[in-house]
Design a protein around this motif. Structure first.
Motif, PDB file in Angstrom:
ATOM      1  N   THR A  33       0.755  -1.135  -0.168  1.00  0.00           N
ATOM      2  CA  THR A  33      -0.011   0.118  -0.002  1.00  0.00           C
ATOM      3  C   THR A  33       0.945   1.145   0.087  1.00  0.00           C
ATOM      4  OG1 THR A  33      -1.783  -1.235   1.232  1.00  0.00           O
ATOM      5  CG2 THR A  33      -1.983   1.211   1.109  1.00  0.00           C
ATOM      6  N   LEU A  34       1.939   1.352   0.894  1.00  0.00           N
ATOM      7  CA  LEU A  34       2.675   2.302   0.822  1.00  0.00           C
ATOM      8  C   LEU A  34       3.512   2.883  -0.381  1.00  0.00           C
ATOM      9  CD1 LEU A  34       4.053   4.379   3.020  1.00  0.00           C
ATOM     10  CD2 LEU A  34       5.733   2.813   3.113  1.00  0.00           C
ATOM     11  N   ILE A  35       3.967   1.680  -1.101  1.00  0.00           N
ATOM     12  CA  ILE A  35       4.444   2.029  -2.486  1.00  0.00           C
ATOM     13  C   ILE A  35       3.652   2.305  -3.562  1.00  0.00           C
ATOM     14  CG2 ILE A  35       5.780   0.620  -4.332  1.00  0.00           C
ATOM     15  CD1 ILE A  35       7.016  -1.082  -2.231  1.00  0.00           C
ATOM     16  N   ALA A  36       2.288   1.683  -3.388  1.00  0.00           N
ATOM     17  CA  ALA A  36       1.382   2.185  -4.618  1.00  0.00           C
ATOM     18  C   ALA A  36       0.794   3.434  -4.138  1.00  0.00           C
ATOM     19  CB  ALA A  36       0.110   1.051  -4.399  1.00  0.00           C
ATOM     20  N   THR A  96       2.514   5.944  -2.922  1.00  0.00           N
ATOM     21  CA  THR A  96       3.579   6.721  -3.227  1.00  0.00           C
ATOM     22  C   THR A  96       3.678   7.014  -4.627  1.00  0.00           C
ATOM     23  OG1 THR A  96       4.784   6.098  -1.266  1.00  0.00           O
ATOM     24  CG2 THR A  96       6.101   7.179  -2.812  1.00  0.00           C
ATOM     25  N   ILE A  97       3.358   5.849  -5.574  1.00  0.00           N
ATOM     26  CA  ILE A  97       3.421   6.263  -6.830  1.00  0.00           C
ATOM     27  C   ILE A  97       2.352   7.033  -7.405  1.00  0.00           C
ATOM     28  CG2 ILE A  97       2.990   4.751  -8.982  1.00  0.00           C
ATOM     29  CD1 ILE A  97       4.427   2.660  -7.533  1.00  0.00           C
ATOM     30  N   ARG A  98       1.094   6.768  -6.768  1.00  0.00           N
ATOM     31  CA  ARG A  98      -0.178   7.760  -7.031  1.00  0.00           C
ATOM     32  C   ARG A  98      -0.047   9.283  -6.498  1.00  0.00           C
ATOM     33  NH1 ARG A  98      -4.838   5.320  -8.102  1.00  0.00           N
ATOM     34  NH2 ARG A  98      -5.618   7.508  -7.928  1.00  0.00           N
ATOM     35  N   ASP A  99       1.205   9.295  -5.598  1.00  0.00           N
ATOM     36  CA  ASP A  99       1.341  10.784  -4.956  1.00  0.00           C
ATOM     37  C   ASP A  99       0.261  10.957  -3.964  1.00  0.00           C
ATOM     38  OD1 ASP A  99       3.524  11.604  -6.653  1.00  0.00           O
ATOM     39  OD2 ASP A  99       2.297  12.088  -8.251  1.00  0.00           O
ATOM     40  N   VAL A 100      -0.349   9.918  -3.424  1.00  0.00           N
ATOM     41  CA  VAL A 100      -1.141  10.140  -2.308  1.00  0.00           C
ATOM     42  C   VAL A 100      -0.308  10.359  -0.861  1.00  0.00           C
ATOM     43  CG1 VAL A 100      -3.039   9.011  -0.770  1.00  0.00           C
ATOM     44  CG2 VAL A 100      -2.943   8.614  -3.369  1.00  0.00           C
ATOM     45  N   VAL A 101       0.676   9.583  -0.868  1.00  0.00           N
ATOM     46  CA  VAL A 101       1.716   9.550   0.280  1.00  0.00           C
ATOM     47  C   VAL A 101       2.909  10.203  -0.036  1.00  0.00           C
ATOM     48  CG1 VAL A 101       2.849   8.326   1.780  1.00  0.00           C
ATOM     49  CG2 VAL A 101       0.552   7.659   1.531  1.00  0.00           C
ATOM     50  N   PRO A 102       3.660  11.025   0.508  1.00  0.00           N
ATOM     51  CA  PRO A 102       4.777  11.733   0.181  1.00  0.00           C
ATOM     52  C   PRO A 102       6.057  10.685   0.203  1.00  0.00           C
ATOM     53  CG  PRO A 102       4.302  12.744   2.131  1.00  0.00           C
ATOM     54  CD  PRO A 102       3.116  11.797   1.909  1.00  0.00           C
ATOM     55  N   TRP A 103       7.138  10.853  -0.528  1.00  0.00           N
ATOM     56  CA  TRP A 103       8.384   9.816  -0.489  1.00  0.00           C
ATOM     57  C   TRP A 103       8.920   9.772   1.064  1.00  0.00           C
ATOM     58  CZ3 TRP A 103      13.158  11.239   0.673  1.00  0.00           C
ATOM     59  CH2 TRP A 103      13.431  12.746   0.599  1.00  0.00           C
ATOM     60  N   GLN A 104       8.815  11.132   1.609  1.00  0.00           N
ATOM     61  CA  GLN A 104       9.345  11.234   2.804  1.00  0.00           C
ATOM     62  C   GLN A 104       8.879  10.335   4.054  1.00  0.00           C
ATOM     63  OE1 GLN A 104       8.271  13.696   1.056  1.00  0.00           O
ATOM     64  NE2 GLN A 104       9.836  15.354   1.152  1.00  0.00           N
ATOM     65  N   THR A 158       7.108   7.453   3.244  1.00  0.00           N
ATOM     66  CA  THR A 158       7.559   6.071   2.797  1.00  0.00           C
ATOM     67  C   THR A 158       8.785   5.801   3.185  1.00  0.00           C
ATOM     68  OG1 THR A 158       6.165   6.380   0.691  1.00  0.00           O
ATOM     69  CG2 THR A 158       7.824   4.620   0.865  1.00  0.00           C
ATOM     70  N   ALA A 159       9.746   6.716   3.171  1.00  0.00           N
ATOM     71  CA  ALA A 159      11.151   6.509   3.615  1.00  0.00           C
ATOM     72  C   ALA A 159      11.406   6.333   5.161  1.00  0.00           C
ATOM     73  CB  ALA A 159      12.069   7.640   3.250  1.00  0.00           C
ATOM     74  N   ALA A 160      10.752   6.936   5.867  1.00  0.00           N
ATOM     75  CA  ALA A 160      10.640   6.747   7.373  1.00  0.00           C
ATOM     76  C   ALA A 160      10.065   5.665   7.820  1.00  0.00           C
ATOM     77  CB  ALA A 160       9.684   7.694   7.892  1.00  0.00           C
ATOM     78  N   LEU A 161       9.008   5.091   6.891  1.00  0.00           N
ATOM     79  CA  LEU A 161       8.613   3.633   7.167  1.00  0.00           C
ATOM     80  C   LEU A 161       9.601   2.340   6.784  1.00  0.00           C
ATOM     81  CD1 LEU A 161       4.622   3.544   6.844  1.00  0.00           C
ATOM     82  CD2 LEU A 161       5.720   3.234   8.753  1.00  0.00           C
ATOM     83  N   LEU A 162      10.077   2.679   5.824  1.00  0.00           N
ATOM     84  CA  LEU A 162      10.995   1.567   5.358  1.00  0.00           C
ATOM     85  C   LEU A 162      12.398   1.638   5.988  1.00  0.00           C
ATOM     86  CD1 LEU A 162      10.674   2.106   1.387  1.00  0.00           C
ATOM     87  CD2 LEU A 162       9.628   0.313   2.832  1.00  0.00           C
ATOM     88  N   ALA A 163      12.653   2.971   6.379  1.00  0.00           N
ATOM     89  CA  ALA A 163      13.979   2.814   7.270  1.00  0.00           C
ATOM     90  C   ALA A 163      13.598   2.053   8.610  1.00  0.00           C
ATOM     91  CB  ALA A 163      14.389   4.264   7.629  1.00  0.00           C
ATOM     92  N   ARG A 164      12.490   2.058   9.307  1.00  0.00           N
ATOM     93  CA  ARG A 164      12.536   1.148  10.342  1.00  0.00           C
ATOM     94  C   ARG A 164      12.449  -0.449  10.073  1.00  0.00           C
ATOM     95  NH1 ARG A 164       8.210  -2.497  12.137  1.00  0.00           N
ATOM     96  NH2 ARG A 164       7.650  -2.230  14.238  1.00  0.00           N
ATOM     97  N   GLU A 165      11.865  -0.644   8.939  1.00  0.00           N
ATOM     98  CA  GLU A 165      12.168  -1.791   8.439  1.00  0.00           C
ATOM     99  C   GLU A 165      13.635  -2.406   8.278  1.00  0.00           C
ATOM    100  OE1 GLU A 165       9.612  -4.214   8.415  1.00  0.00           O
ATOM    101  OE2 GLU A 165       8.375  -2.527   8.895  1.00  0.00           O
ATOM    102  N   VAL A 166      14.348  -1.559   7.814  1.00  0.00           N
ATOM    103  CA  VAL A 166      15.749  -1.794   7.840  1.00  0.00           C
ATOM    104  C   VAL A 166      16.467  -2.079   9.335  1.00  0.00           C
ATOM    105  CG1 VAL A 166      17.784  -0.973   6.981  1.00  0.00           C
ATOM    106  CG2 VAL A 166      16.099  -0.585   5.454  1.00  0.00           C
ATOM    107  N   VAL A 167      15.932  -1.228  10.089  1.00  0.00           N
ATOM    108  CA  VAL A 167      16.625  -1.308  11.480  1.00  0.00           C
ATOM    109  C   VAL A 167      16.170  -2.746  12.146  1.00  0.00           C
ATOM    110  CG1 VAL A 167      16.312  -0.629  13.954  1.00  0.00           C
ATOM    111  CG2 VAL A 167      16.365   0.931  11.929  1.00  0.00           C
TER     112      VAL A 167
END
Length: 198
Positions: free
Chosen positions: A76-79, A81-89, A91-100
């Motif tokens: 959902t996050l990626i989709a 973001t592609i549709r410009d509903v959610v800003p990339w920032q 998305t990056a904050a959520l993905l960074a948490r997954e990396v941790v």
């Protein structure tokens, strides 16, 4: 057991992920995508509740339930973001948490430990984020609903993001304490709650 009622519920929820992506990114049927996402997100608790009520808790279910939640969030996050509903920032904050968390899991496995139990803060954050996404999509799909859905959706999204990182901090602290206390000793295989962190 594999073919239990809660596991079947999880598999049905899993099928909603590609359906949602198709509806949102293919024909851009936002209304139908909102319905699929809302059902997938709000039924997050159903499989676990049914498993406990029927006494059908299984290792597969403990792994499948958080995996489906994570797939819903990431897809959902990626989709969005592609549709410009959610800003990339965001998305990056959520993905960074997954990396941790992936780094923590790598450290645990290197020392012979399995994943630690799901924390209720992480579970709450997941539920809030899964609730935020369909509201944000509704704001995008309906001009009439936007004045109400937009602020509610973002309030939920930011609240969920903060709790998501709080849960990550708690998990990192648990991992650090565990590795300092007994490095190299494996987690008790009889622990029924070892599963992916959220």
């Amino acid at each position: 057991m594999v073919f239990t009622i809660p596991n079947l519920i999880s598999f049905v929820r899993l099928l909603g992920v590609p359906l949602f992506l198709y509806l949102l990114l293919g024909p851009e049927a936002d209304g139908a995508a909102v319905v699929v996402l809302a059902i997938g997100g709000t039924t997050d608790w159903v499989d676990g509740y049914v498993a406990r009520r029927l006494g059908q808790v299984s290792r597969l279910g403990e792994l499948l339930d958080p995996a489906v939640d994570r797939l819903y969030i990431l897809a959902t996050l990626i989709a969005l973001t592609i549709r410009d509903v959610v800003p990339w920032q965001f998305t990056a904050a959520l993905l960074a948490r997954e990396v941790v968390l992936l780094g923590c899991l790598a450290l645990l496995r290197r020392q012979g430990y399995g994943p630690l139990p799901v924390h209720y803060v992480g579970k709450t954050a997941t539920f809030i984020i899964l609730a935020a996404f369909p509201v944000l999509l509704l704001a995008e799909a309906s001009a009439g609903a936007a004045p109400i859905a937009f602020p509610i959706g973002w309030a939920l999204a930011w609240w969920g993001l903060v709790l998501y990182w709080v849960a990550a901090a708690l998990y990192v602290a648990q991992v650090a304490t565990l590795l300092r206390a007994a490095p190299g000793r494996a987690v008790n295989d009889k622990n029924p709650r070892t599963t992916n962190p959220l």
